[in-house]
Structure formats: structure tokens, C-alpha cells
Write a protein that holds these residues in place. Structure first.
Motif, PDB file in Angstrom:
ATOM      1  N   LEU A   1      43.371  45.792 -59.596  1.00 54.70           N
ATOM      2  CA  LEU A   1      44.335  44.697 -59.727  1.00 54.70           C
ATOM      3  C   LEU A   1      44.304  43.786 -58.512  1.00 54.70           C
ATOM      4  O   LEU A   1      44.357  42.555 -58.634  1.00 54.70           O
ATOM      5  N   LEU A   2      44.222  44.382 -57.314  1.00 54.33           N
ATOM      6  CA  LEU A   2      44.163  43.575 -56.097  1.00 54.33           C
ATOM      7  C   LEU A   2      42.911  42.705 -56.081  1.00 54.33           C
ATOM      8  O   LEU A   2      42.974  41.510 -55.759  1.00 54.33           O
ATOM      9  N   ALA A   3      41.762  43.287 -56.446  1.00 58.73           N
ATOM     10  CA  ALA A   3      40.519  42.514 -56.441  1.00 58.73           C
ATOM     11  C   ALA A   3      40.572  41.371 -57.448  1.00 58.73           C
ATOM     12  O   ALA A   3      40.158  40.238 -57.153  1.00 58.73           O
ATOM     13  N   VAL A   4      41.095  41.663 -58.638  1.00 56.20           N
ATOM     14  CA  VAL A   4      41.170  40.621 -59.663  1.00 56.20           C
ATOM     15  C   VAL A   4      42.156  39.533 -59.262  1.00 56.20           C
ATOM     16  O   VAL A   4      41.898  38.327 -59.453  1.00 56.20           O
ATOM     17  N   ALA A   5      43.297  39.936 -58.710  1.00 55.88           N
ATOM     18  CA  ALA A   5      44.287  38.948 -58.283  1.00 55.88           C
ATOM     19  C   ALA A   5      43.710  38.032 -57.201  1.00 55.88           C
ATOM     20  O   ALA A   5      43.910  36.806 -57.233  1.00 55.88           O
ATOM     21  N   LEU A   6      42.985  38.632 -56.253  1.00 49.68           N
ATOM     22  CA  LEU A   6      42.354  37.810 -55.215  1.00 49.68           C
ATOM     23  C   LEU A   6      41.314  36.879 -55.818  1.00 49.68           C
ATOM     24  O   LEU A   6      41.200  35.709 -55.417  1.00 49.68           O
ATOM     25  N   GLY A   7      40.564  37.379 -56.795  1.00 47.52           N
ATOM     26  CA  GLY A   7      39.563  36.527 -57.439  1.00 47.52           C
ATOM     27  C   GLY A   7      40.184  35.343 -58.155  1.00 47.52           C
ATOM     28  O   GLY A   7      39.669  34.218 -58.086  1.00 47.52           O
ATOM     29  N   VAL A   8      41.303  35.578 -58.850  1.00 46.01           N
ATOM     30  CA  VAL A   8      41.978  34.482 -59.550  1.00 46.01           C
ATOM     31  C   VAL A   8      42.535  33.478 -58.547  1.00 46.01           C
ATOM     32  O   VAL A   8      42.476  32.253 -58.763  1.00 46.01           O
ATOM     33  N   LEU A   9      43.073  33.978 -57.432  1.00 45.97           N
ATOM     34  CA  LEU A   9      43.564  33.064 -56.392  1.00 45.97           C
ATOM     35  C   LEU A   9      42.417  32.236 -55.805  1.00 45.97           C
ATOM     36  O   LEU A   9      42.575  31.038 -55.526  1.00 45.97           O
ATOM     37  N   VAL A  10      41.267  32.861 -55.616  1.00 45.66           N
ATOM     38  CA  VAL A  10      40.111  32.124 -55.122  1.00 45.66           C
ATOM     39  C   VAL A  10      39.686  31.047 -56.124  1.00 45.66           C
ATOM     40  O   VAL A  10      39.307  29.930 -55.738  1.00 45.66           O
ATOM     41  N   LEU A  11      39.759  31.370 -57.416  1.00 47.40           N
ATOM     42  CA  LEU A  11      39.492  30.352 -58.433  1.00 47.40           C
ATOM     43  C   LEU A  11      40.471  29.195 -58.317  1.00 47.40           C
ATOM     44  O   LEU A  11      40.107  28.021 -58.465  1.00 47.40           O
ATOM     45  N   GLY A  12      41.739  29.550 -58.077  1.00 46.19           N
ATOM     46  CA  GLY A  12      42.730  28.493 -57.890  1.00 46.19           C
ATOM     47  C   GLY A  12      42.427  27.639 -56.681  1.00 46.19           C
ATOM     48  O   GLY A  12      42.596  26.395 -56.713  1.00 46.19           O
ATOM     49  N   VAL A  13      41.959  28.256 -55.593  1.00 48.93           N
ATOM     50  CA  VAL A  13      41.569  27.500 -54.401  1.00 48.93           C
ATOM     51  C   VAL A  13      40.379  26.594 -54.720  1.00 48.93           C
ATOM     52  O   VAL A  13      40.307  25.440 -54.269  1.00 48.93           O
TER      53      VAL A  13
ATOM     54  N   ARG B   1      26.371  26.231 -62.599  1.00 51.21           N
ATOM     55  CA  ARG B   1      26.553  26.113 -61.149  1.00 51.21           C
ATOM     56  C   ARG B   1      26.851  27.473 -60.547  1.00 51.21           C
ATOM     57  O   ARG B   1      27.362  28.375 -61.190  1.00 51.21           O
ATOM     58  N   SER B   2      26.575  27.644 -59.278  1.00 52.98           N
ATOM     59  CA  SER B   2      26.855  28.902 -58.595  1.00 52.98           C
ATOM     60  C   SER B   2      28.337  29.229 -58.621  1.00 52.98           C
ATOM     61  O   SER B   2      28.733  30.393 -58.550  1.00 52.98           O
ATOM     62  N   ALA B   3      29.157  28.183 -58.735  1.00 52.72           N
ATOM     63  CA  ALA B   3      30.606  28.435 -58.769  1.00 52.72           C
ATOM     64  C   ALA B   3      31.027  29.188 -60.019  1.00 52.72           C
ATOM     65  O   ALA B   3      32.060  29.830 -60.059  1.00 52.72           O
ATOM     66  N   SER B   4      30.200  29.098 -61.080  1.00 58.77           N
ATOM     67  CA  SER B   4      30.570  29.787 -62.318  1.00 58.77           C
ATOM     68  C   SER B   4      30.355  31.289 -62.229  1.00 58.77           C
ATOM     69  O   SER B   4      30.708  32.031 -63.143  1.00 58.77           O
ATOM     70  N   VAL B   5      29.739  31.758 -61.160  1.00 58.53           N
ATOM     71  CA  VAL B   5      29.584  33.196 -60.955  1.00 58.53           C
ATOM     72  C   VAL B   5      30.930  33.856 -60.713  1.00 58.53           C
ATOM     73  O   VAL B   5      31.150  34.997 -61.092  1.00 58.53           O
ATOM     74  N   LEU B   6      31.843  33.151 -60.088  1.00 57.10           N
ATOM     75  CA  LEU B   6      33.140  33.725 -59.727  1.00 57.10           C
ATOM     76  C   LEU B   6      33.922  34.213 -60.942  1.00 57.10           C
ATOM     77  O   LEU B   6      34.481  35.317 -60.908  1.00 57.10           O
ATOM     78  N   PRO B   7      34.007  33.461 -62.045  1.00 59.45           N
ATOM     79  CA  PRO B   7      34.711  34.010 -63.212  1.00 59.45           C
ATOM     80  C   PRO B   7      34.119  35.322 -63.704  1.00 59.45           C
ATOM     81  O   PRO B   7      34.835  36.203 -64.165  1.00 59.45           O
ATOM     82  N   VAL B   8      32.791  35.462 -63.622  1.00 57.34           N
ATOM     83  CA  VAL B   8      32.171  36.720 -64.030  1.00 57.34           C
ATOM     84  C   VAL B   8      32.651  37.854 -63.144  1.00 57.34           C
ATOM     85  O   VAL B   8      32.999  38.950 -63.601  1.00 57.34           O
ATOM     86  N   LEU B   9      32.706  37.621 -61.842  1.00 51.48           N
ATOM     87  CA  LEU B   9      33.158  38.650 -60.902  1.00 51.48           C
ATOM     88  C   LEU B   9      34.636  38.992 -61.091  1.00 51.48           C
ATOM     89  O   LEU B   9      35.080  40.059 -60.688  1.00 51.48           O
ATOM     90  N   ILE B  10      35.375  38.101 -61.680  1.00 48.68           N
ATOM     91  CA  ILE B  10      36.791  38.375 -61.938  1.00 48.68           C
ATOM     92  C   ILE B  10      36.964  39.087 -63.274  1.00 48.68           C
ATOM     93  O   ILE B  10      37.679  40.085 -63.378  1.00 48.68           O
ATOM     94  N   LEU B  11      36.315  38.552 -64.298  1.00 46.92           N
ATOM     95  CA  LEU B  11      36.485  39.123 -65.637  1.00 46.92           C
ATOM     96  C   LEU B  11      35.957  40.547 -65.724  1.00 46.92           C
ATOM     97  O   LEU B  11      36.528  41.387 -66.421  1.00 46.92           O
ATOM     98  N   LEU B  12      34.869  40.830 -65.023  1.00 43.92           N
ATOM     99  CA  LEU B  12      34.259  42.152 -65.142  1.00 43.92           C
ATOM    100  C   LEU B  12      35.197  43.268 -64.672  1.00 43.92           C
ATOM    101  O   LEU B  12      35.477  44.200 -65.426  1.00 43.92           O
ATOM    102  N   PRO B  13      35.709  43.227 -63.427  1.00 47.82           N
ATOM    103  CA  PRO B  13      36.655  44.292 -63.035  1.00 47.82           C
ATOM    104  C   PRO B  13      37.954  44.245 -63.820  1.00 47.82           C
ATOM    105  O   PRO B  13      38.557  45.294 -64.071  1.00 47.82           O
ATOM    106  N   ALA B  14      38.393  43.032 -64.217  1.00 51.96           N
ATOM    107  CA  ALA B  14      39.640  42.949 -64.984  1.00 51.96           C
ATOM    108  C   ALA B  14      39.502  43.696 -66.304  1.00 51.96           C
ATOM    109  O   ALA B  14      40.353  44.513 -66.676  1.00 51.96           O
ATOM    110  N   LEU B  15      38.418  43.418 -67.025  1.00 50.35           N
ATOM    111  CA  LEU B  15      38.202  44.111 -68.291  1.00 50.35           C
ATOM    112  C   LEU B  15      37.905  45.589 -68.073  1.00 50.35           C
ATOM    113  O   LEU B  15      38.403  46.459 -68.794  1.00 50.35           O
TER     114      LEU B  15
END
Length: 864
Positions: free
Chosen positions: A322-334, A517-531
């Protein structure tokens, strides 16, 4: 640059980032508090439901001579103060003050036979320091001072004693009679009264069950029972009581207050009990008999610690995810905020703004969005009851530092050279050899760690096993790396297939997805641990739930079971059959029978097996059919036809081997026979089917203990530790699902500008609105589908990968949580939801883009 002005311009993005921060900090700071409060509640329940003999601290010493005898109450009080002074600091808050709770001292003899009974009847002498507060005299009077009498030519002491009312009936005693005790060193007791306990259910009597009830003991090789009772004498009786010539012990009970216990104190409490044991042993120096500490508290704490370790492990896994996913979503927001400020920051950099100013502006605006929100989430977490753990303080701080640090680092890298335009959609840099080697090493270590964890099991000798915490993280990282590396290849294959067709939309959409784009890698890193974590939590929760149902049936053996220590009369059985809600009643008899002609014993149940199987209906277990002979346990296998003594001599042929008899026997020697083999069954067990009231059945058969499968299931589910694991799983699953959906939405919004630009170019070439929608869906959907599939597989595989290292039997009625196929409803719903959000987001994006003029998106010269 003015930060407040930028915040007003980008108020929507700042608000989204603030909401995400509040929710993340609330979860990360609040969940551990609620979990720890439940852990404390579970420990207190464990101590309060255990017998007082297990939970309390009892100091005991045997008196073997007159020099060791204690004859006055003051001597007992002095030693009680001495034991309390020796209590280590960690134990003092847990032990109730002297004179409160079940705190008391006692003196008791053991194995004191009634003369002439050949060792079949025993009346022991006993004294309680607070007997006047604990018993009510219902016959005769309280005992007084001892006297003397002549017996066998000697003068022997006569103790005035009282016995519990039950002993008068069970041992054929009468108030007013005198009995001689002993086989050589004689004493006499005069029974002057009979008493009852003022509070029979008080934990106090766990220490003195020998006074309240007649103990029946069957010596090895004998079919008869010995009967033991401990009588009560007055303070004056201590003056004549000596350990010389009989077994005499003195005891001091230091009761433990369960309400003062905390789960975090368990390691210290275990060490404190060991220290107290050592200190008490030191007091024995110079005495003939050593002082000993008798308590089951270390075992209770050890069992709780084992269950707690598993709960903490599972909690750390899901909270870490949960912490990793939450940080990933916040990074997406940034990242979204940085994209929104791109024009402003690029202009500032072109006009001479330093890199520190640009990066500092983005970090300051991010801090303005997340810092107050983190403080608000931290404050809201105090609404959750529970102790304040370090993670409560550290969680929000980590959120702020990571978010602001990422904002500063990203902007510093992006704007390190003024007006340096990049084309990430055209070419991507090949990974270096070092990076490839590192990624391969991560995958290999993750697989090796999973194998070693299954091979060696869990090592909790030093507390939490770090290996168990690292392996799931490594497996998740390995899955993410493999996904990122392999993601473009199937897309390129699809691009080649699409290139052969005449339609341009599939080719362009899949090409843009493959060249993301390389930025689209971040959603993958978020969705994978979340799921992965949410599916893991769902599988574990579903497994616990299924095993709990199975355990309740295993413990009861029927919808309702009635057991009595005496025969249930036929008229009572008829009343049970006629009771409301009763559909079927199967009578049975249980007993301990003789195997062969020697001293071997086995537990046996005689029942109509066919009717029992019918009564069980859809229960998750079954017994083999039995028409004759016996079903035996594994310890009785291989005997062929054997003989037992039960009412009469019976010869039985072995018809099958069973591991357990649900509701009755799970280990040892036991057997099942049909009830018609008995000459006259003495029914002491009733198996009932229906929704009858347990209280009503208890009223119909007062001697019976009535338990139901539903009641047992509720008891298992209502255990605080079990409830904590279940509700934490549910909360984390919901939170991760929400974050996964948020990640999809943010991924759509982050790439909205580039997507709108590409669609605008294609619109000039004749692309229709419907084709634009399909293009956007094809660009987003592959990433969602691939990541969802990998995350689903990771979540389903984690329980199998961890294997026996995570023992969840403590939360499922002590049955191993295994063999339950995972439910796919929640993962399937989540995957469908993600795909639906992606499609809806694509359509929403094209709907918004439709209102834009091409000239508002394309710059002068873009079409030339």
C-alpha cells in the motif's frame, strides 16, 4: 516566481495531489494504530480466556520437615511481600496488588488417603488465606481450632474441616463424622461443615479446583477410579499442620491482570518471567526445599507471539504494498503537475532562470500541495483508536519527502539544459550491459529467494524474519522488470500484423503504445503491485474464510452437538426430538474402552454412521460408510480383527483407517463402531440437525454441553486477531483498487497533451471522431491489459510462492489454510473496472479534444 499565483493557476491539479496525500497519510498512519489496538485486544482476550493457573504466577515450595513449616498467617504475608519486591519492572504493571483479584496464599497436602480405603479415597488438608471471602457455609459451621485424639495407641491431631457439598454425595461423607487419614503417620479430620463457592465462575477457583470438585483418577491398569477432595481448615489449623510425614506445599498466587497487557510488551514479559524464576530460585539458598515459579504465562505469550508474527508479516506485506502504491500515485500526481507547469518553467528557464530556481519552484509548489494535506491526514489518523507507533509519525514524513524530492529531481533533470527538446516517442535508448545484468540478477535472486523460503520455512527465532518480507518485494520487482522488458515485443508483433491491413487506426494506435514515452512506465510500476497485493489479500482472506467454515464443522461434527458426562434419559431424547427447529436427532455413546485384555485404552464412539452421514448433508468432510466392524485411527491400524471391552467383550474387524472423527477425536487411539453392536447403549451424545435454540436444548437436557456449528464459526471469526487480519485485508484491497483506478486516470491525464497533439495532426489528415476514440483506446488498453494480467498472476502466485512460511492456521480454527481454490470474482471485477475506466477515459479525452480548435494545439510551422 510567485508560488501562490502558480497554485491558483493550477488549483485543480494541486487539489488532486492534496486529496491523494490526505488519503495516503490517513491509511499509512491510521491502519497500524488500528492493527496494534486489535493486537492488544487479542492478547488480553487470550490471557482472560486462559485458565488462571496458566496465566497467573504461582510461587510454591514443599515442606519436608518441621523446620520448613509455616504456622502463622503473618509468615505467608511476609513472603508474599518478598515475591512482589522481586518482580522485574516489566511484570509489575501486569500483577494485581495484594488482596485484589485472585491474589491469595494457600497450604495443601496431597495424596492423603482415608485409612482403610486401600488408596481409593483421599481427603487432603487445605487452607486458603481468604476462605472467609470465597465460600458460604450451607451446612454445619466453619472449622475451628484443632484438637487431639487417641488412635492405635498414639495421640494424633484432629483437624476441624469443611468440604464442598459435592464431596458429601460423591465420597459418601457426612457432616459431623470423623475420618482417620494416612497409612502410618495418622491424623484425623472432623467434618464440621459443608460450603459452596460464592462465585463459582471466578477465575480464583482455577487455582483451587481440588477444593471445589472431587477429582476422579483412573490408575494405569485399573478399571476403578480414585477420588480426591481437599478440605478447608481454619487459620488455627496451621499450628498443627506439618510437612513431616506427608506431602505438604505452600503456594502464593500473584494474579495477572489481562487488561494491563500490551502486544508490544510480549518479548519483554517473556524475559521478565524468566528473570523472576531465576530470582525466586536464588531465595532457596540454604533451605532444604527450593522455591519454584509455576506458570503457563511463557507458553501463552509464546503461542500468541507465533500467531502475532504471522499477522504482522501479512500486515507488513500488504501495508508495504500500500505504501509503495500510494507513493507511486503521488509521483504520478507530481508528474501531472510538472506537465501542467511545463510552459511556465520552460519560459522561465529560457529567460535566464537558474536550474535551482526552476527545480525549487516545482518543489515548493508540490510541498504547498502535499505538506498541509499530509498534516491533515496525520491528524485524522488519531481518530483511529490505538497506540502511536513510529510508522504513524514516519509515514506522512516519508510521503512528503519522497513527493517533494521527486518533484525537485525530475525538474532538475528535465530542465538541466534550456530549450532542449526530446522526442521520446521516436527512439528509446538501449539499456546498458550493467542495467541488463542488474535486472537479470534481480529476477534470479527473486526466484531463488522464493525457492529457499519454501525449502527452509520460516525462521522467527530472532523475531520477524526479514527473508519473508524481502521475497515478496523481490518477486514484485522481478515481475515489473519482466513486464517492462517484454511489454513492447507482443505489441510490435501486433503492429506488424496491423501494418498488413488497410485500416490505419490499429496500426497508429498500437505503434504509439509500443513507442510509449518513458513516463508511461510509471503507471505499470503502480498497477502491478496494486493488483498483486490486492489479489494476494483477497486470496488469503478467501482462504481463511473457507478454512474457518471447515474448522467449525471439524470441531462440532454436526449442526448441533449435545454431550453429557452421564447417560441422557430416553424421555429427554424424546423432548429434544420434539423441540422446535429440530429436524433430525442421531444418538451416540462415547467412552474410553479397553483394547484387548491389557492396559491399552482407546477412545470410542458408537453411532449410526449412515444416519450421521445423512445428517451432515453438505458439510466439508465425510466419514466412510460403515456397516459392520470398526473404523480405527492410524495408531490402531494393522490389527485386523481385534477385541475391545465395552459393556461386554466385542470382536471387531477393521473396515477402514480415518485420520479424525469430526467433533470428537483428532489424534491418538480412537475408533468408530455402529451403535447396534452395544447390548444396551447408554446414550450420552446427541447429534442434532436443524436451527433449534441452543439455550432451549440446554434447558431440556441440563447435564449436557450444547455447541453449534454456527456458534463455533462465529467464535472463530470474532477472535480479535482473526478479525484484524480480515478487515485489514478488506481495507487494503479496497484502497489498492481505488489507487489502481486513480493511476489509470492519472496516466490518461498525464499523456493527454501529447495525445491531443497527435490526434490533432491526424484530424488534419481526415481522422474522424470515432476513429480518434478508437485510437486512444488502442493506445491505452494494451498497457492496462498486460499489467492487469501480470498483476493478477502475481497475486495468485504469491500464496503458493510463500508456501508454508506463512502459517495462517491460528486464524482458521488451527486448520492449515490450504487447498482452497482462489476466487476470481474480485480480481476479475478489478480488471474489468480498470479496462472500463481506460475506455471511458479515452472517450472522455476525445470528447474534450473535439471542442478544441486545431490551431489551439498545433504551432505555426507544425504542418509544413
Amino acid at each position: 516566481m510567485r508560488i501562490p499565483l502558480l497554485a491558483r493557476v493550477h488549483v485543480g491539479t494541486v487539489a488532486v495531489l492534496s486529496v491523494l496525500t490526505i488519503s495516503a497519510c490517513l491509511l499509512i498512519a491510521g491502519l497500524p494504530r488500528g492493527m496494534q489496538a486489535s493486537f492488544d485486544q487479542a492478547l488480553r482476550r487470550s490471557l482472560s480466556t486462559a485458565s488462571a493457573q496458566q496465566a497467573d504466577l504461582t510461587v510454591t515450595v514443599a515442606s519436608d520437615s518441621q523446620a520448613d513449616d509455616l504456622h502463622e498467617r503473618g509468615q505467608f504475608d511476609a513472603r508474599d511481600r518478598q515475591w512482589r519486591e522481586l518482580l522485574p519492572a516489566g511484570l509489575r504493571p501486569l500483577v494485581t496488588p495484594a488482596g485484589t483479584g485472585s491474589s491469595h496464599a494457600s497450604a495443601k497436602t496431597s495424596l492423603t488417603p482415608i485409612t482403610g480405603t486401600s488408596g481409593t479415597r483421599y481427603i487432603n488438608l487445605g487452607w486458603l488465606s481468604d476462605a472467609d471471602r470465597r465460600v458460604t457455609w450451607v451446612q454445619g459451621r466453619p472449622p475451628g481450632a484443632p484438637g487431639t485424639t487417641r488412635y492405635d495407641g498414639e495421640t494424633i491431631p484432629v483437624f476441624e474441616v469443611g468440604v464442598v457439598v459435592e464431596a458429601l454425595r460423591e465420597m459418601d461423607l457426612r457432616v459431623g463424622e470423623t475420618r482417620t487419614l494416612g497409612e502410618n503417620d495418622y491424623v484425623a479430620v472432623k467434618i464440621v461443615g459443608a460450603f459452596e463457592a460464592k462465585e463459582p465462575g471466578d477465575r480464583y477457583w482455577d487455582h483451587n479446583a481440588d477444593i471445589m470438585h472431587v477429582a476422579k483418577v483412573q490408575p494405569p491398569g485399573s478399571l476403578d477410579f480414585e477420588k480426591h477432595i481437599t478440605s478447608l481448615m481454619s487459620d488455627d489449623g496451621l499450628t498443627a499442620l506439618s510437612g513431616e510425614g506427608r506431602h505438604l506445599s505452600y503456594n502464593w498466587v500473584l494474579p495477572v491482570d489481562p487488561a494491563a497487557a500490551g502486544a508490544m510488551d510480549v518479548p519483554g514479559l517473556t524475559a521478565a518471567v524468566a528473570d523472576l524464576d531465576r530470582l525466586i530460585g536464588v531465595q532457596s539458598t540454604g533451605t532444604a526445599s527450593p522455591y519454584r515459579l509455576i506458570t503457563g504465562l511463557p507458553k501463552l505469550l509464546g503461542d500468541f507471539r507465533a500467531a502475532l508474527a504471522t499477522a504482522e508479516t501479512v500486515m507488513y506485506l500488504v501495508l508495504g504494498g500500500l505504501l509503495a502504491v500510494a507513493l507511486g500515485v503521488l509521483v504520478l500526481g507530481v508528474q501531472l503537475l510538472a506537465d501542467r507547469m511545463e510552459h511556465t518553467l520552460t519560459l522561465a528557464r529560457a529567460r535566464g532562470g537558474s536550474l535551482r530556481q526552476v527545480a525549487g519552484t516545482g518543489a515548493a509548489l508540490t510541498g504547498l500541495a502535499v505538506a498541509p494535506a499530509a498534516l491533515a491526514g496525520y491528524a485524522l489518523s488519531y481518530l483511529v483508536p490505538g497506540p502511536v507507533l513510529p510508522i504513524v509519525h514516519l509515514g506522512p514524513v516519508i510521503m512528503v519527502l519522497v513527493t517533494v524530492g521527486y518533484a525537485a529531481a525530475r525538474l532538475a533533470v528535465t530542465y538541466r539544459a534550456p530549450l532542449h527538446e526530446r522526442r521520446d516517442d521516436v527512439a528509446t535508448a538501449r539499456p546498458t550491459a550493467k542495467r541488463t545484468t542488474l535486472e537479470v540478477l534481480v529476477v534470479v535472486l527473486a526466484l531463488a529467494g522464493a525457492y529457499l523460503l519454501r525449502a527452509r520455512g520460516l525462521d522467527d527465532s530472532a523475531g520477524q524474519d526479514p527473508f519473508l518480507l524481502l521475497v515478496p518485494v523481490a518477486l514484485t520487482a522481478a515481475a515489473a522488470l519482466i513486464t517492462l522488458r517484454c511489454y513492447p515485443y507482443p505489441l510490435r508483433l501486433l503492429v506488424r500484423l496491423a501494418a498488413r491491413g488497410r485500416a490505419a487506426v490499429p496500426f497508429i494506435g498500437l505503434t504509439r503504445a509500443a513507442r510509449a514515452r518513458s513516463a508511461s512506465v510509471l503507471p505499470v510500476l503502480i498497477l502491478l503491485p496494486a493488483l498483486g497485493v490486492s489479489v494476494f489479500a483477497a486470496v488469503i482472506s478467501d482462504g481463511i474464510s473457507g478454512t474457518q467454515v471447515q474448522a467449525s464443522w471439524q470441531q462440532v461434527g454436526a449442526p448441533i452437538r449435545m454431550t453429557s458426562n452421564i447417560e441422557i434419559p430416553a424421555e429427554a431424547i424424546a423432548k429434544v426430538r420434539a423441540a422446535g427447529g429440530v429436524e433430525q436427532v442421531v444418538p451416540a455413546q462415547t467412552a474410553r474402552v479397553q483394547v484387548g485384555y491389557g492396559a491399552e485404552r482407546a477412545e470410542a464412539i458408537a453411532v449410526d454412521v449412515a444416519r450421521w452421514r445423512q445428517l451432515m448433508g453438505g458439510a466439508p468432510f465425510d466419514l466412510p460408510d460403515l456397516s459392520s466392524g470398526a473404523l480405527v485411527s492410524s495408531e490402531l491400524r494393522g490389527r485386523g480383527t481385534f477385541e475391545i471391552g465395552w459393556q461386554s467383550r466385542l470382536k471387531l474387524a477393521t473396515r477402514g483407517v480415518i485420520e479424525s472423527v469430526p467433533g470428537f477425536y483428532t489424534e491418538g487411539k480412537f475408533l468408530v463402531v455402529n451403535i447396534d453392536v452395544l447390548t444396551r447403549p447408554a446414550v450420552n451424545t446427541l447429534l442434532v440437525k436443524g436451527d433449534a435454540s441452543v439455550g432451549e436444548l440446554k434447558r431440556l437436557v441440563p447435564s449436557a454441553t450444547v455447541v453449534s456449528q454456527q456458534g463455533t464459526l462465529r467464535a472463530i471469526q470474532d477472535d480479535p486477531l482473526t478479525s484484524t487480519v480480515r478487515w485489514t485485508m478488506i481495507v487494503v484491497t479496497v484502497a489498492l483498487a481505488a489507487y489502481a483506478l486513480a493511476a489509470v486516470v492519472l496516466a490518461l491525464v498525464v499523456g493527454a497533451a501529447d495525445r491531443a497533439r497527435a490526434v490533432s495532426f491526424l484530424r488534419t489528415l481526415g481522422l474522424s471522431e470515432r476513429q480518434a476514440q478508437r485510437l486512444t483506446v488502442l493506445e491505452i488498453l494494451p498497457m492496462i491489459l498486460v499489467t492487469t494480467t501480470v498483476g493478477l498472476g502475481l497475486g495468485l502466485g504469491l500464496p503458493a510462492a510463500l508456501g508454508p512460511a506463512v502459517d495462517l492456521s491460528s486464524y482458521a480454527g488451527d486448520l492449515p489454510v490450504a487447498g482452497h481454490p482462489p476466487g476470481l470474482v474480485l480480481p476479475g471485477t478489478l480488471a474489468a473496472g480498470l479496462a472500463a475506466v481506460a475506455v471511458l477515459g479515452a472517450y472522455a479525452h476525445t470528447a474534450v479534444s473535439r471542442r478544441r480548435r486545431i490551431g489551439a494545439v498545433l504551432r505555426v510551422g507544425d504542418l509544413t
